[in-house]
Design an enzyme around this catalytic site. Sequence first.
Site, mmCIF file in Angstrom:
data_model
loop_
_atom_site.group_PDB
_atom_site.id
_atom_site.type_symbol
_atom_site.label_atom_id
_atom_site.label_comp_id
_atom_site.label_asym_id
_atom_site.label_seq_id
_atom_site.Cartn_x
_atom_site.Cartn_y
_atom_site.Cartn_z
ATOM 1 C CB THR A 191 -1.080 0.142 1.118
ATOM 2 O OG1 THR A 191 -0.292 0.160 2.281
ATOM 3 C CG2 THR A 191 -1.954 -1.166 1.231
ATOM 4 N N GLY A 238 0.779 -2.695 5.106
ATOM 5 C CA GLY A 238 -0.247 -3.827 5.366
ATOM 6 C C GLY A 238 -0.320 -3.949 6.967
#
Length: 474
Positions: A300, A380
Amino acid sequence: MLQQGGSAVDGVIAALLCTSVVNPQSMGIGGGSIVTIRDRTGKVRVYNFRETVPRSYKTNLLEDCPKTFSMSSGSQWIGVPGELRGYEVLHKEFGRLPWNKLFEPTVKLAREGIPLPSYLEQFLGSALVRHRNHLKKGDILKYPKLAETMEAVGRLGAEEFYSGKIGRDLIEDIKEIGGTLMLDDLKGYKVRVEDALQVSLGDTLMHILHHQQGALCLPLFSRFVSPRSLDADQKIQLYHRYVEAAKFANGQKRNVCDPQFNNEKVNSVFINQIRALILNQTHDSTFYSSVTPPSDHFGTTHVSVLDENGLAVSATSTINQLFGGAIYSPRTGIILNNELADFCGRADSVKPGELTPSSMTPVVLETAPGGLLVIGGSGGSMITTAVALVTSLTLKFLFLLKDAIAAPIVFVDSRGNVNFEDGFDESVIEGLRALGHKVGNWKYFLNVVNAVEFERGCISAFSDSRKMGEAAGY
């Protein structure tokens, strides 16, 4: 984008498009996002355009879930991408610049090329990347197909991806490798919009998505924080409670799934019930959850933006694991997500249209008097605890934002082990060990927290140096 008269949303969209080129291992238009927005009236809503389960999927999909820490590669894990549909919804409501303007800088970068970014160079040389890295410092990266795709979307709109030629080309590539995603999945994708959950943290009001793990960790922990909690005689107890809050948050991972398919809700009553269970001792894993939490992962990206009109945007975006599921569409230049792997360990089944579960925690906090903290993170499984710790250090202990983000973190993994980043206070580590906490050996502290703070007329911003990022403003 802000200097051209754009809004915070314009800035966020442009920054995320750029990030998809600079950090292609983390996010891209083949993925999805969660975005929390406080508008100029003070109303806070969450725009959820995470990936969803396609109408057709491998029937025994969850049998492919890895049993140990590893990446989930393959076309069976591809969720329906929501990224561009989400940008479209945000831009229609909050955008000030023309849609194509947001794409132009990244199209130029992708077409003309960029020097291999320092972090990507470092990352590709790590043990996490399975294939031999042929790139080196000074090499120029070009993304010609992705440039064509982004240029077309900028000119024709997001519909070109969801029902036009780009969408058809993408589906064709996926079909050729055995994937089940269909054009009807793209055509039918809808962005979810809802009022944010409001949680009181003393004189601070936190706004966050209702069914997220991040809605638990910070409010569970904040009750135990006082200005003296970091004093030598109280510091171990403070971190003990922080670790306990993280263990309870981990224990709820199976209950923070799509609310349209799951009746469990995170609310203030639930938070208070769990908070009462945080005692002066630790327990075995069954105390926090009757089931084993899913394996840990990282990925991410996050960006926080505040504009001159008071619009505040906290956006976390992902293709899930590293380079998603390692599936690339040659016709479009898009790297696909492997988001369905997030159901592993969190669900016994999946259903068409279901949003994938997530640790993403884009937050907007209103502080007294009249202040704002726009914050979130990537990494994460490490997101929730890193964001909770930075927020506490900033709001409760009055750390400068830069110092709070740079401070070594504690990460409680899915097995309940407590892992410490290099440089963490050794006396606290030993104190927690003495209280019965198991110390782990997690190697990958890839957590990154990015935040903007407005307080008493002053703005401060900091981008986590762990990914060599920098804040920008004017």
